[in-house]
Motif scaffolding. Structure first.
Motif: not given
Ligand code: AKG
Ligand code: FE2
Length: 137
Positions: A4, A6, A21, A23, A30, A38, A77, A79, A87, A89, A91, A93
């Motif tokens: 992700n 941002y 949302h 997950d 993460l 977050l 949660h 972001a 930023r 991140s 993830a 899954f």
């Molecule tokens: O970027 C984040 O900290 C959260 C990302 C997230 O919730 C996700 O990818 O499901």
């Protein structure tokens, strides 16, 4: 796995990087960089999760909640963004195999804690969440 990104936002108070949302996964592992953003919703408010370079955030997903018959909860949660720095991140899954029926072990079902969710497969849950439960709509 999803990355992700941002970018800085001119109006961070009016925008979200990722909307609220849960997950749908079993677990989400993460990694967030040192910027922060977050947030998790519990006790009726949003709490920021400070970045820790030594740790991953492990999110319980809806599938794990169903597998544990509600003993472990998935939490909303999101972001948030900021006006200064980008930023990133990452993830990862964890999801069930496509033909695996998701059901809790019988040891977790009893009169006081009856079955909370019907059987489902991962592809059917994913289709449902994509159609009805998107963070970006
Ligand atoms: O970027 C984040 O900290 C959260 C990302 C997230 O919730 C996700 O990818 O499901
Ligand atoms: Fe998420």
């Amino acid at each position: 796995m999803r990355s992700n990104y941002y970018p800085p936002c001119q109006k961070p108070d009016l925008n979200l990087g990722t909307g609220p949302h849960c997950d749908p996964t079993s677990l989400t592992i993460l990694h967030q960089d040192n910027v922060g953003g977050l947030e998790v919703f519990y006790d009726e408010k949003w709490h920021s999760i400070s970045p820790n370079p030594q740790a991953f955030v492990v999110n319980i997903g809806d599938t794990f909640m169903a597998l544990s018959n509600g003993i472990y909860m998935s939490y909303l949660h999101r972001a948030v963004v900021n006006s200064k720095v980008p930023r990133i991140s990452l993830a990862f899954f964890l999801c069930p195999k496509i033909d695996k029926m998701v059901k809790p072990p019988k040891e977790l079902i009893c009169e006081e804690n009856p079955r909370m969710y019907p059987d489902f497969t991962w592809p059917s849950l994913l289709e449902f969440t994509q159609k009805h439960y998107r963070a970006d709509t």
